[in-house]
Design an enzyme around this catalytic site. Sequence first.
Site, PDB file in Angstrom:
ATOM      1  N   GLY A 227       0.810  -1.211   0.000  1.00  0.00           N
ATOM      2  CA  GLY A 227       0.000   0.000   0.000  1.00  0.00           C
ATOM      3  C   GLY A 227       0.837   1.252   0.000  1.00  0.00           C
ATOM      4  N   PRO A 269       4.921  -5.522  -2.071  1.00  0.00           N
ATOM      5  CG  PRO A 269       7.073  -4.829  -2.621  1.00  0.00           C
ATOM      6  CD  PRO A 269       6.319  -5.788  -1.742  1.00  0.00           C
ATOM      7  CB  CYS A 337     -17.815   4.188 -28.771  1.00  0.00           C
ATOM      8  SG  CYS A 337     -19.408   4.942 -29.105  1.00  0.00           S
ATOM      9  CD  GLU A 338     -18.646   3.505 -21.925  1.00  0.00           C
ATOM     10  OE1 GLU A 338     -19.493   3.729 -21.063  1.00  0.00           O
ATOM     11  OE2 GLU A 338     -18.738   2.578 -22.760  1.00  0.00           O
TER      12      GLU A 338
END
Length: 410
Positions: A227, A269, A337-338
């Site tokens: 994290g 990691p 196409c979005e």
Amino acid sequence: MEFQQQQYTIQGVDVIQLTREFGSPVYVYDGNVIKQQIEKLKKAYSGVDLKIKYAAKALTNISILKFVRKQGIGVEVVSPEEAKLALRAGFRPEEIMFTPSGVDFSEIEEGVALGLPINLDNLSSLQKFGAKYGDKFPVSLRLNPSIMAGGNIKISTGHSSSKFGISVQQLSEIQAIVAQYNIVVDGLHIHTGSDIKETDAFIKTAQTLFETAVHFPNLKFIDFGSGFKVAYKAGDPVTNIDELGKQLTASFHEFCERYGRKLELRIEPGKFLVSESGTLLVNVNVVKQTPSITFAGVNSGLNHLIRPMMYDAYHHIVNVSNPTGAEKKYNIVGYICETDTFGSDRLLNEVREGDVLAFKNAGAYGFSMSSNYNSRPRPAEVLIIDGQAKLIRQRETFEDILRNQVEIDI
């Protein structure tokens, strides 16, 4: 359109030349950056018996896995397919930690058959595991500490509403199943999420884990996940790896003294190792001026890099083929196409049709989350080692789109 030669390079390799050699779009990874990130972690945790397990889901290309293995670390996988990639890359089974989530028990059985250390994250799987294997095969447990950490709820995994891990509040239920089947629990694992910049969040999680660990007498390791936050733009806060290593090492030593013997400290990691190594190079298809916005439409989209649309992730964008042009604001958009936006209101050197743009920090969850949406092929991947650009994935073709489809007579 011809552009003047520029000096935007990776290990001395001109990125514009890379697009000419390998095409565009193309993912490019800097091997030196991956090595440097691994060395940072080794240095920060030099005071303990550290085992680094690369979280393969961040970037699973088999050549990247081989490169990571060459740096002397292990790997963490979340599917049998990732495990088989790791084995093919040369990792020994004992170097691979298998941490599935919500899978059918047959996948766990497959992991056992492959000889992988297994890390379970729910009571149902633990019950089945005990019933089948008893004390014949050790297991580690992924716990949920009920701690909210990280900058984005979509990638925070340690809070009480997360699907990941067995809640520490269910300790008595864990103990009952372990006792019923005489299960050997040899490790405990916690991963609270991604992009955690506060050292205190890691230390708080560690204390929760230590309090639980005293109830398991056969431990060989404690795994703190990862994290660690990396910078996506100038001024971004990051995890202070050196300070975290110092504090966590000290806390770990204190716990081991209470526990009665030394254990391994593990971290996993993924993004931290490969994010900053990666650059996605694209070409500009069209510059579209409206009364209010100037769009730069590129030959890529959320099918290649979904993080901006999925996580609102920021990727720094550079016009590498016109670095001296006058700065203007652009919305950088894809060809899907979005709604398909890489970045809004970005100040870039003047963007022209045919220019090469570089999206930074694209090494983690870029290609590995890519798709064939809109029936478009995925890009090539290139790894730069010692100043040499090596193709590690060929660009897909239309034949690849059709490969597993079954065309029937209608």
